[in-house]
Design an enzyme around this catalytic site. Structure first.
Site, mmCIF file in Angstrom:
data_model
loop_
_atom_site.group_PDB
_atom_site.id
_atom_site.type_symbol
_atom_site.label_atom_id
_atom_site.label_comp_id
_atom_site.label_asym_id
_atom_site.label_seq_id
_atom_site.Cartn_x
_atom_site.Cartn_y
_atom_site.Cartn_z
ATOM 1 N N ASP A 92 0.874 -1.165 0.000
ATOM 2 C CA ASP A 92 0.000 0.000 0.000
ATOM 3 C C ASP A 92 0.918 1.223 0.000
ATOM 4 O O ASP A 92 2.100 1.136 0.364
ATOM 5 C CB ASP A 92 -0.955 0.000 1.195
ATOM 6 C CG ASP A 92 -2.152 0.922 0.924
ATOM 7 O OD1 ASP A 92 -2.061 1.765 0.003
ATOM 8 O OD2 ASP A 92 -3.165 0.817 1.630
HETATM 9 C C1 BGC Z 1 -4.931 3.332 -0.042
HETATM 10 C C2 BGC Z 1 -4.992 2.341 -1.188
HETATM 11 C C3 BGC Z 1 -4.765 3.073 -2.481
HETATM 12 C C4 BGC Z 1 -3.417 3.782 -2.399
HETATM 13 C C5 BGC Z 1 -3.033 4.524 -3.660
HETATM 14 C C6 BGC Z 1 -3.700 4.204 -0.066
HETATM 15 O O1 BGC Z 1 -3.809 5.247 0.818
HETATM 16 O O2 BGC Z 1 -5.003 2.635 1.182
HETATM 17 O O3 BGC Z 1 -6.207 1.664 -1.194
HETATM 18 O O4 BGC Z 1 -4.836 2.202 -3.556
HETATM 19 O O5 BGC Z 1 -3.461 4.719 -1.352
HETATM 20 O O6 BGC Z 1 -3.768 5.674 -3.811
#
Ligand code: BGC
Length: 733
Positions: free
Chosen positions: A233
């Site tokens: 993530d």
């Molecule tokens: C989120 C993800 C997301 C990623 C990219 C993170 O803060 O938890 O679900 O895909 O950001 O934007």
């Protein structure tokens, strides 16, 4: 490209080139190796459509018009359709637009289990039941990947709250992990053949999930045979050595110091300093690059002809409309006020700010720059046309922008801000200056509510019909924040109660992504319709349901408890917890708890009414196979539509172990089918239940097990309404 050719490519890459392929060299992309024909790997959010475009290496919105895309129903809405074909068409459109935008991986779908109704990201997920999630995620993944684009199923694993999401340490029994939190991921990998998995922000048993050997190497790769790419993530990596060794293939983050990402220069420094054995490190890096190249190869990024994708066309719009229609859940229709009769309504009053609100731009990384979004107010106008006078009164005041991540002025990097620990809270503990501001806001809110409420109540007296459309917004259903309670904001309870006094026939409609507490007025409401953030066609779909052009067929993918206090995690004091959260409720999540412990709910899991009546009966079952390794049971039943309209029933089959050797939930969903029937039509339905339908995870044997003995098969309309029962017996464990 053959495996040998991929190996040859790897052999030609320099260490630096490999390193550039395994970490973000841009906000959503890695670097390619031009001299060898390896393109960069481009990703984009997210679960409700392809997110707006950012500059490659700056967290700055580009602000052009090419990134207007379809806004898809949120995953809770999708799950509420209980329709696998719609899950497939939704995935297919997501994949098509991701490719249309030149992406290689779409950061979706999100499938974390709804452990409590308060998790801010519940709307991005598919509810509380691992079987329903597993059945819906597979067609989504297949639909996405059919377009030569990878899915990225997230967030692996046990990511069930936003409070302290970056460092909360989850303690969960192996059994609950296997039975509740992992099955959706396992199905996505084994049946859906997902090419991407995103690690979760949180820790599990002391280690961050993005570099968790047990999760990524042992379970994902060795047990499930995952062959794709594991992606962190954004900002979920915290340790270079663990990231290098423990199964992470690609590190992504939210800052623009790309060379300093854990899997960038620090790896090279670590090798040079001798902190990791050089041979091991090189082998691990090669392994990551191999995973990435294999996926690139499957997506035809290295050679061959690749699908080009596209944007929303007529067929896509129709599929989106159908998904939105089937996601609407009719919760109450005591006096059959619904469907409304347009011939009798010359003057329609619509009350509630959600009637007029567009939700696509909110929610965090699930935000969408939608081509359009039909609000309920617009949908009603589109449906009814000029012969009905539609009056709109907001009824309550909401000045929130609906997006806590909105880029305001020079603060461009909302994504990085969202990772600030202070932001990752429940909504209950504001800092002093924030508190003062919020008190001022509250005061203004009360004042304006008073005025808006009065106007709505006055208008309600002489309208032919009143529709209320309230609920939540993405100030509540959002990434980075959990809700403090299930209460409706903006004094809606008071407005609804008073509206019902003036007009007991008010049609109450709620738009939200998670359950809300309705106890203040539920008994007095004869009608209640639940709609989710149902995508760009959501408002017209809702209007069609209210006026009977569409017969509702959505069913809740999660229990609606009476209050959050009834939720086991909350009752145990294990939500949102502190730096550690212990999942003391174990396997008793959602209906598994309410059911087994006889706790009353507002609406049970699987609940949903129709404008017609279905009779389901005659359940019978036959054991086709009964060996230690393999079990198979054919279950049949009859469904008839005894009403005067066509409609769709959702037949649910729960399994209950008659004499469990270990503690089990009183029943578990193990099969379902959505059945479309004309008025008066009847049909026999047969479904096959395999071994998984009868297993539990035996911690001692560290594996799923079926005990010999008797099992009841319950035919049900929802978790609380069993209509017929049969029994089978397995002779072999
Ligand atoms: C989120 C993800 C997301 C990623 C990219 C993170 O803060 O938890 O679900 O895909 O950001 O934007």
């Amino acid at each position: 490209m053959t495996k040998e050719k991929i190996e040859k490519l790897i052999a030609q890459l320099t260490l630096q080139e490999k390193i550039d392929m395994i970490h973000g060299c841009g906000c959503f992309t890695t670097k390619g190796v031009e001299r060898l024909g390896i393109p960069p790997f481009k990703t984009s959010d997210g679960p409700r459509g392809v997110r707006k475009e950012f500059e490659t290496t700056k967290w700055k919105e580009i602000g052009l018009s090419f990134d207007f895309v379809s806004y898809l129903p949120c995953n809770t809405a999708l799950a509420a359709t209980w329709n696998r074909a719609l899950a497939y068409s939704t995935g297919r459109l997501l994949g098509k637009e991701a490719r249309g935008r030149g992406k290689d991986m779409i950061l979706a779908p999100g499938i974390n289990i709804m452990r409590t109704p308060l998790c801010g990201r519940s709307f991005e997920y598919m509810g509380e039941d691992p079987y329903l999630v597993s059945e819906m995620v597979v067609p989504v993944v297949q639909g996405i990947e059919e377009n030569d684009v990878s899915s990225c199923v997230k967030h692996f694993a046990a990511n069930n709250q936003e409070t302290r999401r970056l460092d909360v340490d989850v303690e969960v029994s192996e059994r609950a992990l296997r039975e509740i939190y992992l099955p959706g991921f396992e199905a996505a990998v084994k049946k859906g053949k997902a090419k991407g998995i995103m690690g979760a922000y949180n820790k599990l048993r002391g280690t961050h999930c993005c570099h968790h050997d047990y999760l990524l190497n042992e379970i994902l790769r060795k047990e499930w045979g995952f062959e794709g790419i594991t992606v962190s993530d954004w900002g979920g990596v915290h340790d270079t050595k663990e990231a290098l060794l423990n199964g992470l293939d690609m590190e992504m983050s939210v800052t623009d110091n790309f060379d300093e990402y854990y899997m960038a220069e620090p790896i090279i420094r670590m090798i040079e300093s001798g902190e990791v054995d050089k041979k091991t490190a090189y082998a691990k890096i090669d392994e990551k690059v191999r995973h990435i190249l294999n996926v690139m190869n499957k997506l035809h990024m290295l050679d061959g002809e690749r699908k080009a994708g596209g944007y929303n066309d007529y067929e896509d719009k129709a599929a989106l409309r159908q998904t939105a229609r089937e996601s609407v859940v009719l919760l109450k229709n005591d006096k059959e006020i619904l469907p409304l009769d347009r011939k009798k309504i010359k003057k329609l009053l619509v009350v509630g700010e959600n009637a007029n609100r567009q939700h696509a731009p909110g929610g965090g990384s699930a935000e969408i720059k939608s081509l359009y979004e039909i609000t309920p107010l617009l949908g009603l106008n589109m449906l009814l046309g000029g012969n009905t006078e539609i009056i709109y009164k907001p009824g309550y005041f909401n000045e929130d922008i609906g997006n806590i991540w909105a880029n305001t002025g020079d603060n461009e990097n909302g994504q990085a801000d969202s990772l600030n620990q202070d932001n990752n809270t429940t909504q209950s503990s504001p800092e002093p200056d924030v508190k003062a501001k919020s008190e001022e806001k509250k005061r203004r809110q009360t004042e304006m509510n008073e005025i808006y409420r009065r106007e709505a109540l006055e208008a309600a007296r002489d309208a032919d019909a009143v529709i209320f459309v309230g609920g939540l917004t993405h100030d509540y259903d959002t990434e980075g924040q959990d809700r403090a309670d299930m209460k409706l904001p903006y004094e809606q309870d008071r407005l609804i109660s008073e509206l019902l006094q003036v007009r007991p026939d008010t049609v109450i409609t709620l738009v939200a992504g998670s359950p809300v507490d309705m106890s203040a007025w539920l008994e007095n409401a004869d009608t209640l319709v639940y709609s989710w953030y149902a995508g760009m066609e959501g408002g017209i779909a809702l209007a069609e349901v209210l006026f009977g052009d569409v017969n509702p067929s959505g069913h809740l993918p999660e229990t609606f408890p009476l209050s959050e206090k009834d939720c086991p995690a909350v009752a145990l004091g294990e939500f949102p917890g502190g730096d550690k959260v212990s999942y003391g409720e174990d396997i008793f999540v959602g209906y598994r708890y309410y059911d087994t412990y006889d706790v009353a709910t507002a609406f049970p899991f699987g609940y949903g009414l129709s404008y017609t009546d279905f009779v389901m009966t005659g359940i019978r079952a036959e054991v086709l196979e009964d060996t230690a390794e393999s079990k198979s049971v054919k279950v049949s039943f009859d469904v008839s539509n005894i009403g005067s309209r066509a409609g769709a029933a959702v037949a649910q089959i729960y399994v209950a172990d008659k004499c469990p050797k270990v503690k089990k939930a009183s029943k578990e969903l193990k099969a379902f089918e959505k059945i479309y029937l004309e008025a008066g039509e009847a049909r026999e339905v047969s479904l096959i239940l395999e071994r998984e339908a009868f297993t539990y995870f035996d911690e001692e044997a560290h594996g799923f097990k079926v005990d010999a003995g008797s099992y009841m098969l319950l035919l049900a309309k929802n978790a609380d309404e069993i209509v017929d029962i049969t029994e089978i017996e397995f002779k072999n464990s």
